[in-house]
Design an enzyme around this catalytic site. Structure first.
Site, PDB file in Angstrom:
ATOM      1  N   THR A  84     -12.590  -6.676   6.424  1.00 37.85           N
ATOM      2  CA  THR A  84     -13.818  -6.221   5.766  1.00 37.85           C
ATOM      3  C   THR A  84     -14.935  -7.250   5.925  1.00 37.85           C
ATOM      4  OG1 THR A  84     -12.450  -5.073   4.182  1.00 37.85           O
ATOM      5  CG2 THR A  84     -14.751  -5.347   3.591  1.00 37.85           C
ATOM      6  N   ALA A 128      -5.560   1.920   9.156  1.00 33.66           N
ATOM      7  CA  ALA A 128      -6.189   1.044   8.156  1.00 33.66           C
ATOM      8  C   ALA A 128      -5.719  -0.402   8.306  1.00 33.66           C
ATOM      9  CB  ALA A 128      -5.864   1.544   6.757  1.00 33.66           C
ATOM     10  N   THR A 129      -4.661  -0.612   9.112  1.00 36.07           N
ATOM     11  CA  THR A 129      -4.150  -1.969   9.322  1.00 36.07           C
ATOM     12  C   THR A 129      -5.235  -2.831   9.959  1.00 36.07           C
ATOM     13  OG1 THR A 129      -1.901  -1.171   9.564  1.00 36.07           O
ATOM     14  CG2 THR A 129      -2.386  -3.284  10.605  1.00 36.07           C
ATOM     15  N   MET A 140     -11.116   1.008   3.258  1.00 44.79           N
ATOM     16  CA  MET A 140     -11.196   2.455   3.023  1.00 44.79           C
ATOM     17  C   MET A 140     -11.992   2.818   1.774  1.00 44.79           C
ATOM     18  SD  MET A 140      -9.642   3.487   5.598  1.00 44.79           S
ATOM     19  CE  MET A 140     -10.158   5.109   5.116  1.00 44.79           C
ATOM     20  N   MET A 160       0.811  -1.219   0.000  1.00 45.87           N
ATOM     21  CA  MET A 160       0.000   0.000   0.000  1.00 45.87           C
ATOM     22  C   MET A 160       0.843   1.268   0.000  1.00 45.87           C
ATOM     23  SD  MET A 160      -3.184  -0.508  -0.295  1.00 45.87           S
ATOM     24  CE  MET A 160      -3.608   1.188   0.035  1.00 45.87           C
ATOM     25  N   LYS A 195      -1.972 -12.300   1.849  1.00 43.31           N
ATOM     26  CA  LYS A 195      -2.727 -11.676   2.953  1.00 43.31           C
ATOM     27  C   LYS A 195      -2.563 -12.494   4.231  1.00 43.31           C
ATOM     28  CE  LYS A 195      -7.122  -9.576   4.206  1.00 43.31           C
ATOM     29  NZ  LYS A 195      -6.485  -8.319   4.620  1.00 43.31           N
ATOM     30  N   ALA A 254     -11.734  -1.050   8.351  1.00 41.61           N
ATOM     31  CA  ALA A 254     -11.135  -2.257   7.783  1.00 41.61           C
ATOM     32  C   ALA A 254     -11.047  -2.152   6.273  1.00 41.61           C
ATOM     33  CB  ALA A 254     -11.970  -3.468   8.161  1.00 41.61           C
ATOM     34  N   HIS A 303      -8.981 -12.766  -1.475  1.00 43.43           N
ATOM     35  CA  HIS A 303      -7.826 -11.864  -1.469  1.00 43.43           C
ATOM     36  C   HIS A 303      -6.601 -12.571  -2.040  1.00 43.43           C
ATOM     37  CE1 HIS A 303     -10.156  -9.350   1.370  1.00 43.43           C
ATOM     38  NE2 HIS A 303      -9.423  -8.374   0.886  1.00 43.43           N
ATOM     39  N   HIS A 304      -5.572 -11.786  -2.292  1.00 43.30           N
ATOM     40  CA  HIS A 304      -4.285 -12.291  -2.784  1.00 43.30           C
ATOM     41  C   HIS A 304      -3.651 -13.273  -1.798  1.00 43.30           C
ATOM     42  CE1 HIS A 304      -2.278  -9.545   0.060  1.00 43.30           C
ATOM     43  NE2 HIS A 304      -3.272  -8.717  -0.239  1.00 43.30           N
TER      44      HIS A 304
HETATM   45  P1  NAD Z   1       2.493  -5.336   3.268  1.00 37.35           P
HETATM   46  O1  NAD Z   1       2.901  -6.554   4.042  1.00 37.35           O
HETATM   47  O2  NAD Z   1       2.786  -5.278   1.816  1.00 37.35           O
HETATM   48  O3  NAD Z   1       3.130  -4.029   3.950  1.00 37.35           O
HETATM   49  C1  NAD Z   1       3.220  -3.851   5.330  1.00 37.35           C
HETATM   50  C2  NAD Z   1       4.453  -3.015   5.588  1.00 37.35           C
HETATM   51  O4  NAD Z   1       4.501  -2.744   6.988  1.00 37.35           O
HETATM   52  C3  NAD Z   1       5.754  -3.749   5.210  1.00 37.35           C
HETATM   53  O5  NAD Z   1       6.542  -2.965   4.323  1.00 37.35           O
HETATM   54  C4  NAD Z   1       6.454  -3.944   6.548  1.00 37.35           C
HETATM   55  O6  NAD Z   1       7.870  -3.865   6.457  1.00 37.35           O
HETATM   56  C5  NAD Z   1       5.873  -2.799   7.376  1.00 37.35           C
HETATM   57  N1  NAD Z   1       5.996  -3.059   8.803  1.00 37.35           N
HETATM   58  C6  NAD Z   1       5.757  -4.208   9.469  1.00 37.35           C
HETATM   59  N2  NAD Z   1       6.063  -4.069  10.770  1.00 37.35           N
HETATM   60  C7  NAD Z   1       6.512  -2.802  10.932  1.00 37.35           C
HETATM   61  C8  NAD Z   1       6.985  -2.046  12.048  1.00 37.35           C
HETATM   62  N3  NAD Z   1       7.093  -2.600  13.267  1.00 37.35           N
HETATM   63  N4  NAD Z   1       7.343  -0.744  11.873  1.00 37.35           N
HETATM   64  C9  NAD Z   1       7.293  -0.203  10.621  1.00 37.35           C
HETATM   65  N5  NAD Z   1       6.859  -0.868   9.528  1.00 37.35           N
HETATM   66  C10 NAD Z   1       6.467  -2.154   9.685  1.00 37.35           C
HETATM   67  O7  NAD Z   1       0.924  -5.191   3.549  1.00 37.35           O
HETATM   68  P2  NAD Z   1      -0.141  -4.270   2.780  1.00 37.35           P
HETATM   69  O8  NAD Z   1      -0.828  -5.105   1.746  1.00 37.35           O
HETATM   70  O9  NAD Z   1       0.463  -2.974   2.385  1.00 37.35           O
HETATM   71  O10 NAD Z   1      -1.208  -4.080   3.942  1.00 37.35           O
HETATM   72  C11 NAD Z   1      -0.835  -3.538   5.199  1.00 37.35           C
HETATM   73  C12 NAD Z   1      -2.012  -3.616   6.160  1.00 37.35           C
HETATM   74  O11 NAD Z   1      -3.084  -2.811   5.658  1.00 37.35           O
HETATM   75  C13 NAD Z   1      -2.609  -5.013   6.352  1.00 37.35           C
HETATM   76  O12 NAD Z   1      -3.048  -5.150   7.687  1.00 37.35           O
HETATM   77  C14 NAD Z   1      -3.801  -5.025   5.402  1.00 37.35           C
HETATM   78  O13 NAD Z   1      -4.806  -5.951   5.781  1.00 37.35           O
HETATM   79  C15 NAD Z   1      -4.260  -3.597   5.574  1.00 37.35           C
HETATM   80  N6  NAD Z   1      -5.047  -3.083   4.458  1.00 37.35           N
HETATM   81  C16 NAD Z   1      -6.131  -2.350   4.789  1.00 37.35           C
HETATM   82  C17 NAD Z   1      -6.894  -1.796   3.800  1.00 37.35           C
HETATM   83  C18 NAD Z   1      -8.055  -0.927   4.181  1.00 37.35           C
HETATM   84  O14 NAD Z   1      -8.734  -0.429   3.269  1.00 37.35           O
HETATM   85  N7  NAD Z   1      -8.296  -0.695   5.483  1.00 37.35           N
HETATM   86  C19 NAD Z   1      -6.568  -2.003   2.442  1.00 37.35           C
HETATM   87  C20 NAD Z   1      -5.424  -2.739   2.131  1.00 37.35           C
HETATM   88  C21 NAD Z   1      -4.665  -3.284   3.161  1.00 37.35           C
END
Ligand code: NAD
Length: 255
Positions: free
Chosen positions: A156, A89-90, A116, A12, A149, A114, A145-146
């Site tokens: 969601t 958003a995490t 956006m 993201m 995940k 959950a 999902h991919h």
């Molecule tokens: P991803 O694994 O590609 O990226 C997560 C990033 O967080 C990684 O680069 C990782 O190095 C970093 N990270 C992990 N621990 C860390 C720490 N302690 N300090 C700093 N950085 C840290 O995942 P993603 O696909 O980008 O998704 C991230 C999160 O967002 C997931 O929980 C996913 O479910 C959520 N998400 C939410 C929405 C939404 O609409 N709410 C949409 C997409 C993804």
């Protein structure tokens, strides 16, 4: 406004930086924070990058977090200490992490969703209407999902389950049905598929026996989450009082 992008090296991250740069208004990235930023230096290369929030002491109007739920508690401690609003958003938080979210929201403006996408916010509202219309129908939730995940079911799918529960109190959720036996009347199944690069699909299937209503949302690109996140971050930074803000608040403010 200036935003901290937390999780900037993830899937993201690049989408968020582009969404901030392309957003209406004079918005910019104050800092990119990711433990992996050295391994993925291209993303956020134009902005100061840090491995941890504690390394950044500059000005920011809101933290946009798409990282990992294990960072939720330290992130909120930092935000409360520095009085910086958070757009979280995490997904996949534990009960302890959810309690920390409630505590922090009493001290700072905190937005949590959950998903956006404005389409999913609309879907939640349609689900409530449909479940009211068909009080005896069987309901099942399916998410795709991919294959990278981490959390199952998706945040969601759980938000859609909350929408069902809001109008059908007796709903009893069964995650990944695997035992023999007939479906119980109050049962609502939640099913998770993990396939290739699927960005995110959610379906709520409502069947009376005589007719089936399928409410479905498909995210075609992660940009939809990034655009919604920036909109929500601006909204959160604008809030004058602490509180837990949601997509319903954002949608109401957009009307
Ligand atoms: P991803 O694994 O590609 O990226 C997560 C990033 O967080 C990684 O680069 C990782 O190095 C970093 N990270 C992990 N621990 C860390 C720490 N302690 N300090 C700093 N950085 C840290 O995942 P993603 O696909 O980008 O998704 C991230 C999160 O967002 C997931 O929980 C996913 O479910 C959520 N998400 C939410 C929405 C939404 O609409 N709410 C949409 C997409 C993804």
């Amino acid at each position: 406004m200036k935003f901290i992008i937390h999780g900037s090296a993830g899937r993201m991250g690049a989408q968020l930086i582009a969404a901030v740069e392309n957003s209406k208004g004079n918005h910019t990235v104050a800092a990119c924070v990711d433990i992996m930023y050295r391994e993925h230096p291209v993303v956020g290369g134009a902005y100061p990058c840090y491995a941890s929030l504690s390394e950044f002491g500059g000005e920011a109007d809101c933290i946009i977090d798409f990282s990992n739920h294990i960072t939720t508690i330290p992130l909120l401690e930092y935000a409360v200490e520095r009085k910086i609003p958070v757009m979280l958003a995490t997904t996949g938080q534990t009960e302890e992490e959810k309690a920390a979210i409630t505590d922090a929201a009493a001290k700072i403006p905190l937005f949590r969703a959950a998903n956006m996408s404005l389409g999913i916010a609309t879907l939640c509202s349609l689900v409530k209407t449909a479940v009211c219309m068909f009080p005896d129908a069987d309901i099942e939730i399916v998410e795709k999902h991919h294959n990278q995940k981490l959390d199952v079911p998706s945040g969601t799918a759980l938000a859609l389950a909350d929408a069902v529960k809001a109008v059908r109190e007796e709903a009893d959720f069964v995650v990944g049905r695997h035992e023999n036996g007939k479906r119980r009347k109050e049962e609502v199944g939640i099913h998770s598929l993990r396939l290739g690069g699927v960005v995110g699909e959610h379906e709520v299937i409502i069947t009376t026996g005589n007719e089936t209503l399928t409410l479905k949302h498909e995210a075609h690109s992660r940009a939809v989450f990034a655009d919604g996140a920036v909109l929500a971050a601006v909204y959160t930074a604008d809030q004058k009082v602490p509180g837990l803000y949601t997509m319903e608040d954002l949608v109401a403010a957009c009307k």
